[in-house]
Design a protein around this motif. Structure first.
Motif, PDB file in Angstrom:
ATOM      1  N   ALA A 109       1.063  -1.298  -0.079  1.00 44.45           N
ATOM      2  CA  ALA A 109      -0.137   0.006   0.203  1.00 44.45           C
ATOM      3  C   ALA A 109       0.821   1.248  -0.019  1.00 44.45           C
ATOM      4  N   ASP A 110       0.213   2.331  -0.248  1.00 43.32           N
ATOM      5  CA  ASP A 110       0.968   3.730  -0.156  1.00 43.32           C
ATOM      6  C   ASP A 110       0.987   4.339   1.039  1.00 43.32           C
ATOM      7  N   SER A 111      -0.151   3.878   1.826  1.00 44.30           N
ATOM      8  CA  SER A 111      -0.197   4.451   3.285  1.00 44.30           C
ATOM      9  C   SER A 111      -0.882   3.453   4.122  1.00 44.30           C
ATOM     10  N   VAL A 112      -0.550   3.471   5.403  1.00 45.38           N
ATOM     11  CA  VAL A 112      -1.090   2.462   6.258  1.00 45.38           C
ATOM     12  C   VAL A 112      -1.316   3.091   7.723  1.00 45.38           C
ATOM     13  N   VAL A 148      -6.045  -2.165  10.848  1.00 48.48           N
ATOM     14  CA  VAL A 148      -5.140  -1.916  10.177  1.00 48.48           C
ATOM     15  C   VAL A 148      -5.986  -1.385   8.721  1.00 48.48           C
ATOM     16  N   THR A 149      -5.653  -0.037   8.506  1.00 47.39           N
ATOM     17  CA  THR A 149      -6.380   0.452   7.309  1.00 47.39           C
ATOM     18  C   THR A 149      -5.238   0.961   6.212  1.00 47.39           C
ATOM     19  N   LEU A 150      -5.473   0.207   5.050  1.00 53.19           N
ATOM     20  CA  LEU A 150      -4.506   0.641   3.848  1.00 53.19           C
ATOM     21  C   LEU A 150      -4.922   1.456   2.837  1.00 53.19           C
ATOM     22  N   LEU A 151      -4.084   2.222   2.094  1.00 50.72           N
ATOM     23  CA  LEU A 151      -4.624   3.045   1.034  1.00 50.72           C
ATOM     24  C   LEU A 151      -3.784   3.125  -0.061  1.00 50.72           C
ATOM     25  N   ARG A 152      -4.200   2.892  -1.395  1.00 53.04           N
ATOM     26  CA  ARG A 152      -3.442   3.137  -2.460  1.00 53.04           C
ATOM     27  C   ARG A 152      -3.804   4.257  -3.584  1.00 53.04           C
ATOM     28  N   GLN A 153      -3.062   4.894  -3.969  1.00 54.76           N
ATOM     29  CA  GLN A 153      -3.291   6.046  -4.771  1.00 54.76           C
ATOM     30  C   GLN A 153      -2.836   5.829  -6.309  1.00 54.76           C
ATOM     31  N   PRO A 210      -1.342   6.347  -9.840  1.00 56.61           N
ATOM     32  CA  PRO A 210      -1.829   5.249 -10.967  1.00 56.61           C
ATOM     33  C   PRO A 210      -1.357   4.218 -10.440  1.00 56.61           C
ATOM     34  N   ARG A 211      -1.401   3.700  -9.054  1.00 54.56           N
ATOM     35  CA  ARG A 211      -1.365   2.339  -9.002  1.00 54.56           C
ATOM     36  C   ARG A 211      -2.675   1.397  -8.856  1.00 54.56           C
ATOM     37  N   ALA A 212      -2.370   0.321  -9.116  1.00 53.19           N
ATOM     38  CA  ALA A 212      -3.776  -0.395  -9.307  1.00 53.19           C
ATOM     39  C   ALA A 212      -4.424  -0.513  -8.158  1.00 53.19           C
ATOM     40  N   PRO A 213      -5.841  -0.678  -8.103  1.00 58.17           N
ATOM     41  CA  PRO A 213      -6.584  -0.881  -6.793  1.00 58.17           C
ATOM     42  C   PRO A 213      -6.224  -2.408  -6.064  1.00 58.17           C
ATOM     43  N   PHE A 214      -7.074  -2.365  -4.852  1.00 60.67           N
ATOM     44  CA  PHE A 214      -6.697  -3.646  -4.242  1.00 60.67           C
ATOM     45  C   PHE A 214      -7.404  -4.798  -4.969  1.00 60.67           C
ATOM     46  N   GLY A 245     -12.251   2.663  21.499  1.00 59.67           N
ATOM     47  CA  GLY A 245     -11.271   3.195  22.329  1.00 59.67           C
ATOM     48  C   GLY A 245      -9.908   2.735  21.664  1.00 59.67           C
ATOM     49  N   LEU A 246      -9.855   3.229  20.189  1.00 58.63           N
ATOM     50  CA  LEU A 246      -8.515   2.948  19.752  1.00 58.63           C
ATOM     51  C   LEU A 246      -7.610   4.083  19.719  1.00 58.63           C
ATOM     52  N   ARG A 247      -6.415   3.447  19.749  1.00 61.80           N
ATOM     53  CA  ARG A 247      -4.993   4.525  19.943  1.00 61.80           C
ATOM     54  C   ARG A 247      -4.230   4.266  18.652  1.00 61.80           C
ATOM     55  N   LEU A 248      -3.667   5.415  18.200  1.00 64.30           N
ATOM     56  CA  LEU A 248      -2.925   5.231  17.021  1.00 64.30           C
ATOM     57  C   LEU A 248      -1.470   4.614  17.405  1.00 64.30           C
ATOM     58  N   MET A 249      -1.131   3.511  16.789  1.00 67.71           N
ATOM     59  CA  MET A 249       0.303   2.997  17.056  1.00 67.71           C
ATOM     60  C   MET A 249       1.183   3.414  16.180  1.00 67.71           C
ATOM     61  N   ALA A 250       1.032   3.245  14.813  1.00 68.97           N
ATOM     62  CA  ALA A 250       1.836   3.456  13.595  1.00 68.97           C
ATOM     63  C   ALA A 250       1.179   4.104  12.576  1.00 68.97           C
ATOM     64  N   GLU A 251       1.605   4.864  11.793  1.00 70.86           N
ATOM     65  CA  GLU A 251       1.351   5.680  10.638  1.00 70.86           C
ATOM     66  C   GLU A 251       2.389   5.866   9.717  1.00 70.86           C
ATOM     67  N   ARG A 252       2.524   5.499   8.240  1.00 72.65           N
ATOM     68  CA  ARG A 252       3.501   5.575   7.345  1.00 72.65           C
ATOM     69  C   ARG A 252       2.913   5.696   6.097  1.00 72.65           C
ATOM     70  N   THR A 253       3.374   6.764   5.266  1.00 72.91           N
ATOM     71  CA  THR A 253       2.872   6.959   3.940  1.00 72.91           C
ATOM     72  C   THR A 253       4.014   7.383   3.267  1.00 72.91           C
ATOM     73  N   ARG A 254       3.937   7.009   1.800  1.00 74.03           N
ATOM     74  CA  ARG A 254       4.992   7.567   0.784  1.00 74.03           C
ATOM     75  C   ARG A 254       4.362   8.592   0.083  1.00 74.03           C
ATOM     76  N   SER A 255       2.940   8.901   0.148  1.00 78.39           N
ATOM     77  CA  SER A 255       2.510   9.862  -0.801  1.00 78.39           C
ATOM     78  C   SER A 255       1.482  10.358  -0.177  1.00 78.39           C
ATOM     79  N   ALA A 256       0.968  11.709  -0.568  1.00 80.73           N
ATOM     80  CA  ALA A 256      -0.178  12.220   0.350  1.00 80.73           C
ATOM     81  C   ALA A 256      -1.216  12.169  -0.672  1.00 80.73           C
ATOM     82  N   PRO A 257      -2.424  12.108  -0.337  1.00 81.05           N
ATOM     83  CA  PRO A 257      -2.926  12.152   1.274  1.00 81.05           C
ATOM     84  C   PRO A 257      -2.867  10.759   1.728  1.00 81.05           C
ATOM     85  N   SER A 258      -2.488  10.676   3.098  1.00 77.63           N
ATOM     86  CA  SER A 258      -2.405   9.494   3.781  1.00 77.63           C
ATOM     87  C   SER A 258      -3.941   8.936   4.432  1.00 77.63           C
ATOM     88  N   VAL A 259      -3.959   7.909   5.246  1.00 75.38           N
ATOM     89  CA  VAL A 259      -5.163   7.517   5.515  1.00 75.38           C
ATOM     90  C   VAL A 259      -5.840   8.368   6.634  1.00 75.38           C
TER      91      VAL A 259
END
Length: 809
Positions: free
Chosen positions: A262-265, A339-344, A346-350, A289-303
């Motif tokens: 994915a491009d963002s998680v 775990v939430t993933l995002l693709r931007q 021109p990458r192909a969808p999931f 009652g969720l708490r953010l543990m990790a967030e990573r992205t290589r392109s904007a916008p993120s999740v």
């Protein structure tokens, strides 16, 4: 025949001079044909188009040559007809035909993109596949550089290439083919998403070996590449959960998913899981009652956080253009997080394969998160148990100042069994304890509590350090023997092999007696030479607890006023990066450098130990010793005559008046009268009395006598119950202490306002002691031949009744 090439001479074996001017039907006669088709040349009705014929021609030497003739009609001057005949051996001609067919099919039918670049790395030719994929119109691509034609392309592998021009230049220079270069980029005419191509390059050259250009052959391998990527991700999934830390586990999962999946998680975990509790679920099945543990992205916008729960509930089918994918951290029927993933583009969808991979990675992560949750719960339980067993508030004896620290390990080993204690004893003396239990976890903390309680109980008996460790060693050995073993359980007691150091400091004489059971010796200031004032004490080290076989040796040291004594466990001085000797040197240096506050000295020592390792917990007890002023201690030797009791009472009364303790005179005289009377009556000379004035007035009574004392260890140690009996020679030193309380305070000097009834017998009551008498303060057993100690008498009590039986007081 008007022309004859060298190739014809080699094929048919006839020289040019023998052929020119002769008839073609004679030179190229088919020996197996009935008539010569060449006779039709120029005749009416003869074929005028190019054609191919096969002939068997006889060479001058008689050999037959199977040949293929390619006949082309041409025109000469004056309109006379002529023909060009291309002749080749039949087998060579068949190879040529096959090559032409293969090239034709490759260029027009095979799904392989072919491009030819000139020596300048500009595109000179491309087949239909390339033009259709890229959507080029005729003529617009000719003579263009690769970087202009593919501006958004990227080479994925091998890593030594970054641009396609680098590959073309290398192939042109070396002549060696480069195969299977993975290139990813957009293909506008076929798909709006990036595709992956496997490209191979080889050099084109003429018969002389001069390079003409480079040919590129490309094949679409997107599906294969993504399948290999998913397989590689699964093989690298073992890198998830290398620690028992939820934050680290989430970072490892995020680093694995971005950018390969994915491009963002965004990874979130329930708050209750972080606290070591079970994760509660809502009615819809989503965690709360969720708490953010990790967030990573290589392109904007993120999740976005608002998108976190999309797709979590249920197993909805994938859509054709789904770019947001959320999967639960599911363990059994409990959702620990999302775990939430995002693709931007021109990458192909999931795809469904991508979803299955994400669920597999999330499932493995959920196991690691649950392991971390269990560790947090057990670590918190062990830490709470140990902190509850460690002293929350230590007493403040009048003869010392002290500061202490306990640092639990931060690694996966958990809480250990290190402990320390400060125990007030009779006669203003202080017991100092430090110990270490083998292992970590709840068992080690519980064992530490057992040993600490045992030490405090034995210290209340006013035992010397070596005798106390002997008793403690016996208790550990007895507990080890009495363990109920189950099948497959060796039944090893955690107390076996534990170490302990016990010291008793007397502020009236500035002496400290100590003994060690396998523990590191303390470090003391004021005993070194030169600039170094702190050094380890020369203390014999006995065996650890429960080992047995060797006695413990007690050594007495004398300290100067204000000297600092450091009692510590091995976690303070031992680490992976340094040995114990180096750690002890660092500790001595820290004590030398911090001559002021003990609290700052503790912080300095702990900071040094933190630089080493966190593999073991650490306990530190710093003690600054003080001596009672000369005018606050009195000492008298009393003759063995009951008539001396009145004089002793007078001396005590005068001394209390000098100290400003007039209100305690009555009770003190009563206590001293009983102590001296019993010592004279049941003991042997010499008899001494030593009152002292500190935070509380103390009275020390020393005497010698015979009787059923608890004996010291014999040279040959025995396990089991120890028999009571007199010491060799019948002599035993009894140190009896009694503490007087100021009005309104309890035994520890705390305010008793509103505390209710006082301790000790009520006014006018009679104490009946049905066994050997024992002092509530010193816990020293007495007998008719030894000194007698009265119970504690609250200040202000008008009278105390003491009943003497025939054998015991």
């Amino acid at each position: 025949m008007t022309g004859w090439s060298p190739g014809a001479r080699n094929l048919y074996g006839a020289d040019t001079r023998d052929v020119l001017g002769r008839s073609a039907s004679e030179v190229l006669r088919d020996v197996r044909a009935r008539r010569d088709t060449l006779q039709g040349f120029g005749a009416v009705g003869a074929p005028e188009d190019a054609r191919t014929e096969r002939r068997t021609v006889r060479r001058p030497d008689g050999a037959l040559v199977e040949t293929a003739l390619r006949i082309f009609p041409v025109e000469q001057d004056r309109g006379r007809p002529a023909w060009v005949v291309m002749a080749a051996a039949s087998d060579r001609y068949q190879e040529w035909v096959t090559d032409q067919s293969m090239l034709s099919g490759l260029f027009t039918q095979a799904p392989v993109g072919l491009s030819i670049y000139g020596p300048d790395a500009h595109l000179n030719w491309a087949n239909d596949v390339v033009q259709q994929v890229m959507g080029w119109r005729a003529g617009e691509w000719e003579g263009q550089a690769n970087s202009v034609l593919y501006p958004h392309g990227t080479i994925l592998s091998p890593p030594r290439y970054h641009e396609t021009e680098e590959v073309l230049e290398e192939v042109l220079r070396t002549g060696e083919a480069v195969l299977d270069v993975h290139w990813r980029g957009p293909t506008p005419a076929v798909c709006a998403y990036h595709r992956v191509y496997s490209c191979s390059y080889f050099r084109l050259q003429d018969d002389a070996g001069h390079p003409l250009g480079v040919c590129e052959a490309s094949v679409d391998v997107t599906d294969r590449y993504e399948a290999q990527t998913r397989l590689a991700l699964l093989s690298r999934a073992s890198g998830i959960g290398t620690t028992l830390d939820v934050w680290q586990t989430a970072e490892e999962l995020a680093g694995l998913m971005v950018p390969d999946l994915a491009d963002s998680v965004r990874i979130e975990v329930a708050e209750s899981v972080l606290a070591g509790e079970e994760a509660p679920s809502s009615v819809s099945g989503a965690p709360t009652g969720l708490r953010l543990m990790a967030e990573r992205t290589r392109s904007a916008p993120s999740v976005a956080q608002s998108d976190a729960l999309l797709g979590v509930i249920g197993s909805r089918p994938m859509t054709a253009d789904q770019r947001l994918l959320a999967v639960p951290l599911l363990l059994g029927g409990t959702t620990l997080g999302t775990v939430t993933l995002l693709r931007q583009p021109p990458r192909a969808p999931f795809t469904e394969e991508d979803r299955a991979l994400a669920e597999e990675l999330a499932s493995r992560t959920a196991v690691c998160v649950d392991n971390a949750r269990r560790y947090v719960r057990e670590h918190a339980t062990a830490l709470k148990l140990q902190r509850d067993l460690l002293p929350r508030e230590l007493p403040q004896p009048s003869g010392i100042e002290f500061a202490h620290r306990y640092i639990p390990t931060t690694g996966p080993l958990g809480v250990g069994g290190d402990w320390y204690d400060v125990i007030p004893l009779s006669g203003a003396r202080v017991g100092l304890v430090v110990g270490d239990v083998v292992g970590h976890g709840v068992d080690a903390a519980a064992t530490m509590g057992r040993l600490r309680t045992s030490v405090r109980a034995l210290a209340a008996l006013d035992l010397p350090p070596d005798e106390l460790l002997t008793r403690l060693d016996d208790l550990v050995g007895q507990a080890r023997v009495g363990i109920h073993r189950t099948p497959g359980d060796e039944g090893t007691d955690r107390a076996l092999g534990a170490t302990c150091l016990y010291a008793v400091y007397d502020p009236t004489s500035r002496t400290c007696a100590m003994a060690s059971a396998g523990h590191l010796p303390p470090v003391a200031t004021g005993r070194g030479t030169g600039t170094r004032q702190a050094e380890p004490l020369d203390l014999p080290t006995g065996p650890p607890l429960g080992i047995g076989g060797l006695p413990f040796e007690s050594v007495e040291f004398e300290f100067a006023e204000g000297a600092v004594l450091a009692l510590f466990t091995d976690g303070i001085v031992k680490a992976r990066s340094r040995d114990v000797d180096e750690g002890v040197k660092d500790l001595c240096g820290a004590l030398d450098a911090s001559a002021g506050s003990l609290q700052k000295a503790c912080d300095e020592v702990i900071s040094l130990s933190a630089q080493g390792s966190a593999d073991d917990d650490a306990a530190l007890l710093l003690v600054r010793v003080h001596a009672f002023p000369v005018d606050s201690v009195a000492s008298w030797h009393v003759a063995s005559d009951p008539a001396q009791v009145a004089g002793v009472r007078a001396l005590v009364r005068e001394k209390l008046e000098d100290w400003g303790l007039d209100e305690a005179a009555f009770v003190s005289e009563l206590v001293v009268s009983e102590l001296v009377t019993n010592a004279i009556r049941y003991g042997r000379p010499p008899v001494s009395l030593r009152p002292a004035s500190g935070r509380r007035p103390h009275t020390d009574m020393r005497g010698f006598g015979r009787g059923p004392h608890l004996s010291a260890s014999p040279p040959r140690r025995r396990r089991g119950r120890r028999r009571a009996g007199p010491l060799p020679g019948g002599a035993a030193d009894h140190h009896v202490g009694h503490a007087l309380r100021p009005p309104g305070q309890d035994d520890l000097g705390r305010d008793r306002a509103g505390a209710g009834s006082t301790t000790g017998p009520a006014p006018g009551a009679v104490s009946s002691i049905p066994g050997p008498a024992r002092s509530p303060q010193s816990h020293t057993w007495c007998s008719p031949d030894a000194c007698s100690v009265s119970p504690t008498i609250p200040l202000g009590a008008p009278a105390v009744g003491i009943v003497q039986r025939k054998d015991y007081v």
